[in-house]
Design a protein around this motif. Structure first.
Motif, PDB file in Angstrom:
ATOM      1  N   ALA A 167       0.831  -1.210   0.000  1.00  0.00           N
ATOM      2  CA  ALA A 167       0.000   0.000   0.000  1.00  0.00           C
ATOM      3  C   ALA A 167       0.864   1.258   0.000  1.00  0.00           C
ATOM      4  O   ALA A 167       0.520   2.257  -0.643  1.00  0.00           O
ATOM      5  CB  ALA A 167      -0.943   0.000   1.205  1.00  0.00           C
ATOM      6  N   ASN A 170       1.638   2.276  -3.321  1.00  0.00           N
ATOM      7  CA  ASN A 170       0.427   2.546  -4.118  1.00  0.00           C
ATOM      8  C   ASN A 170      -0.041   1.331  -4.921  1.00  0.00           C
ATOM      9  O   ASN A 170      -0.802   1.490  -5.881  1.00  0.00           O
ATOM     10  CB  ASN A 170       0.643   3.742  -5.059  1.00  0.00           C
ATOM     11  CG  ASN A 170       0.936   5.020  -4.287  1.00  0.00           C
ATOM     12  OD1 ASN A 170       0.372   5.246  -3.219  1.00  0.00           O
ATOM     13  ND2 ASN A 170       1.813   5.857  -4.823  1.00  0.00           N
ATOM     14  N   TYR A 172      -2.383  -0.934  -4.447  1.00  0.00           N
ATOM     15  CA  TYR A 172      -3.499  -1.213  -3.546  1.00  0.00           C
ATOM     16  C   TYR A 172      -4.213  -2.523  -3.859  1.00  0.00           C
ATOM     17  O   TYR A 172      -4.706  -3.188  -2.950  1.00  0.00           O
ATOM     18  CB  TYR A 172      -4.492  -0.050  -3.578  1.00  0.00           C
ATOM     19  CG  TYR A 172      -3.927   1.211  -3.003  1.00  0.00           C
ATOM     20  CD1 TYR A 172      -3.689   1.341  -1.642  1.00  0.00           C
ATOM     21  CD2 TYR A 172      -3.589   2.289  -3.826  1.00  0.00           C
ATOM     22  CE1 TYR A 172      -3.140   2.489  -1.100  1.00  0.00           C
ATOM     23  CE2 TYR A 172      -3.039   3.454  -3.298  1.00  0.00           C
ATOM     24  CZ  TYR A 172      -2.826   3.540  -1.938  1.00  0.00           C
ATOM     25  OH  TYR A 172      -2.286   4.681  -1.408  1.00  0.00           O
ATOM     26  N   ALA A 205      -7.376   1.402   1.952  1.00  0.00           N
ATOM     27  CA  ALA A 205      -7.042   1.057   0.567  1.00  0.00           C
ATOM     28  C   ALA A 205      -8.215   1.364  -0.370  1.00  0.00           C
ATOM     29  O   ALA A 205      -8.024   1.888  -1.475  1.00  0.00           O
ATOM     30  CB  ALA A 205      -6.659  -0.418   0.475  1.00  0.00           C
ATOM     31  N   LYS A 208      -8.314   5.125  -0.871  1.00  0.00           N
ATOM     32  CA  LYS A 208      -7.243   5.603  -1.743  1.00  0.00           C
ATOM     33  C   LYS A 208      -7.547   5.319  -3.212  1.00  0.00           C
ATOM     34  O   LYS A 208      -7.095   6.048  -4.098  1.00  0.00           O
ATOM     35  CB  LYS A 208      -5.920   4.933  -1.361  1.00  0.00           C
ATOM     36  CG  LYS A 208      -5.378   5.344   0.014  1.00  0.00           C
ATOM     37  CD  LYS A 208      -4.797   6.730  -0.015  1.00  0.00           C
ATOM     38  CE  LYS A 208      -4.112   7.044   1.309  1.00  0.00           C
ATOM     39  NZ  LYS A 208      -3.508   8.395   1.309  1.00  0.00           N
ATOM     40  N   THR A 209      -8.288   4.231  -3.484  1.00  0.00           N
ATOM     41  CA  THR A 209      -8.636   3.887  -4.865  1.00  0.00           C
ATOM     42  C   THR A 209     -10.025   4.398  -5.240  1.00  0.00           C
ATOM     43  O   THR A 209     -10.611   3.963  -6.236  1.00  0.00           O
ATOM     44  CB  THR A 209      -8.582   2.360  -5.052  1.00  0.00           C
ATOM     45  OG1 THR A 209      -9.404   1.719  -4.053  1.00  0.00           O
ATOM     46  CG2 THR A 209      -7.152   1.863  -4.927  1.00  0.00           C
TER      47      THR A 209
END
Length: 621
Positions: A167, A170, A172, A205, A208-209
């Protein structure tokens, strides 16, 4: 006794050590080597939990010596790992890595896949702390293979650790794969705290996505579970992620509800980091609401807690360095004790031999000569041992000095001038080196008072003028002591100034005073070097005058050019920006005026700096 020690070390350190001492005495009485190793190691763990790392190292080394003496490889392996953990907590990664490598070599020689797996996981964590994610991932995956090879269920935190590292890079999707494996394993064994940590990582996660609905669902489920089992630390982390998820969706009302809950919970936990995070989220929320006044208020609260946390970390680093110094000091003391013991043993042996020779007849002259030769050989070995120990002590001293330099570099971001801190440390080292204990103690006391005063006021943006003047007095005392009272100084304060209510930015004046001392007074050949600092009241402002009778700006510039100084002083430029910020919402302009002073014959007589600080007088708002 050992079980009682384990039971009490999470409840009462003194009681735990008492039972470990009892276990040691019983094991020594019965000659039970494993019991002695376990007692030493248990006491070492207790000291480590208490933060007494020098004592922890001493007890782990005793356990290691006994395990080696008794030839018990599995216990030797455990002590290697324990010493690796202690040095990792001290931040001494090279020595931690050294102990872990010894453990790995032993595990390889034993061909024990379980020990290899445990050690690979420990080293992987160390690599992650040293920002080496590729090495950490490689070791974690090898650890998984060895756990499988050993027939032992894999620890879920390995999968979670792999997910965290991915993570950070990046990656993810891959991180989520490992998170879900860890989550399934935690649920099977009902490890609720670990389960909540993984659920929070999954929610992060998803956020973040930009998979906000999925993030919202798993975070709400995690929040519900945390409230049921009353795991408040995990709950605060989940509330933070949840409020960030709603901020990303611009659902400001829900974001505000969970951010305020996080703030209240973080305050009850006393967590500076999480309080600061809550203020940061609240600033973003009110910025979305276009309430800039409230957003600015929370942002200032966030920066204040961020600065306070920074200073806490600096204090912690300083204490860690001090602890490491204590560790090396203990090593030197042990080396000295070993030398003294060796000397006493040899002396006792020689005394016994001399008594025997006095009783011997002349026929034993040859035997006497042999004994004298043996004594000579003993002394040679003794001198070689002393040289070896002295070399170790010199090496350790160099290592301590290198750590001091590292500490000085880490303090570059602190509020005080890092160049001054470095020079102060050098001055203290000089006094210690020349054995001037009185000057060293006096200088160290004043230096610690200045540091403590700065740290105590660092959570606020402003300090009272009285506090600022007190800091300047301490600073001038230090500089005067540091340069052997080479200059004199006077501080004058206008009686119209209400110094206990009037506020100015922390350490605003200090860079100009330092500049006057270093570049004006010290290069001067005069005997009566004088620095005058004057605080006086004007209309809606305060005027600060810093005047020296040094060499003047032109001569100082020539010296700087000869020494190759080209960059502008960072302290002066930062102070100018701080002054410019004071002009906002004030009728008076913040300004710095520098004037060169000359004698009647045109020769330079020094420099006068006038600082005009916009400020309501006598406590007006």
């Amino acid at each position: 006794m050992l079980k009682l020690g384990v039971y009490y070390r999470s409840r009462n350190f003194d009681t735990a050590r008492y039972f470990y001492q009892r276990a040691l005495e019983e094991s020594q009485h019965h000659g039970y080597a494993r019991g002695m190793v376990a007692a030493y190691a248990g006491a070492g763990v207790t000291y480590g939990m208490e933060g007494e790392y020098p004592q922890a190292i001493i007890h782990f080394e005793k356990a290691l010596a006994k395990a080696r003496e008794s030839n018990i490889p599995d216990l030797v392996f455990n002590q290697y790992n324990s010493l690796g953990i202690v040095y990792k907590r001290l931040g001494d990664y090279p020595r931690s890595y050294e102990w872990y490598n010894k453990a790995m070599a032993l595990a390889d020689s034993l061909q024990d896949p379980l020990k290899i797996a445990d050690n690979q996981f420990s080293i992987a964590v160390l690599h992650d702390m040293m920002d080496e994610p590729d090495k950490a991932l490689t070791l974690l995956r090898e650890s998984l293979k060895n756990y499988t090879k050993a027939g032992r269920p894999v620890m879920s935190n390995i999968y979670n650790s792999i997910g965290v590292i991915l993570a950070k890079a990046n990656n993810y999707d891959s991180a989520l794969h490992y998170y879900f494996i860890a989550l399934e394993m935690d649920r099977k064994v009902d490890k609720k705290e670990a389960e909540l940590i993984v659920m929070n990582n999954i929610g992060n996660a998803y956020r973040k996505t930009k998979r906000y609905k999925e993030a919202e669902k798993i975070l709400l489920d995690a929040l519900h579970e945390a409230e049921k089992v009353r795991l408040n630390q995990a709950k605060a982390d989940i509330l933070y992620n949840l409020s960030k998820t709603y901020v990303a969706q611009r659902q400001t009302d829900l974001a505000l509800e969970y951010a305020l809950k996080m703030l209240d919970l973080s305050k009850s936990l006393g967590s500076f980091l999480q309080i600061g995070e809550a203020y940061e989220v609240l600033s973003h929320i009110f910025e979305q609401k276009q309430d800039n006044t409230t957003a600015l208020k929370y942002y200032k609260d966030f920066k204040a807690y961020q600065d306070s946390l920074f200073n806490q970390n600096k204090t912690k680093e300083f204490k860690t360095q001090q602890t490491m110094f204590d560790v090396y000091k203990k090593d030197q003391e042990l080396a000295k004790q070993e030398l003294e013991l060796t000397y006493l043993n040899e002396k006792a042996l020689l005394d016994k031999k001399w008594k025997f020779m006095l009783k011997a007849s002349s026929a034993l002259l040859l035997f006497t000569l042999l004994l004298l030769y043996q004594r000579y050989r003993h002394r040679l070995r003794h001198n070689e041992l002393l040289k070896s120990k002295n070399a170790v002590i010199v090496s350790q001293k160099q290592h301590i000095e290198e750590m001091n330099e590292t500490l000085e570099k880490r303090m570059l971001r602190a509020q005080m001038n890092p160049h001054f801190i470095f020079n102060s440390l050098s001055s203290i080292q000089h006094f210690v080196t020349v054995n001037d204990k009185a000057s060293a103690l006096k200088y160290l006391t004043k230096f610690s008072n200045l540091l403590r005063s700065v740290l105590e006021t660092s959570t606020g943006v402003q300090v009272t003028l009285a506090e600022e003047i007190e800091l300047i007095k301490i600073y001038l005392e230090l500089e005067s002591l540091r340069f052997d009272n080479e200059f004199k100084y006077e501080i004058k304060v206008d009686q119209r100034l209400d110094i206990y209510n009037l506020e100015i930015p922390l350490l605003l004046i200090q860079p100009y005073i330092e500049n006057a001392i270093l570049h004006g007074l010290l290069p001067s050949a005069k005997e009566d070097k004088l620095l005058n600092v004057t605080f006086e009241a004007t209309d809606n402002a305060m005027r600060v005058s810093i005047e020296d009778n040094g060499i003047g700006r032109k001569a100082a510039q020539v010296i700087k050019e000869k020494k190759g100084y080209k960059k502008q002083s960072l302290g002066m430029s930062v102070t100018q920006k701080r002054l410019e910020m004071l002009e906002k919402n004030k009728d008076t302009t913040a300004a710095v005026t520098v004037a060169d002073l000359y004698r009647d014959n045109g020769e330079p007589e020094g420099t006068r700096i006038i600082i005009n600080i916009p400020q309501p007088i006598n406590g007006e708002s």
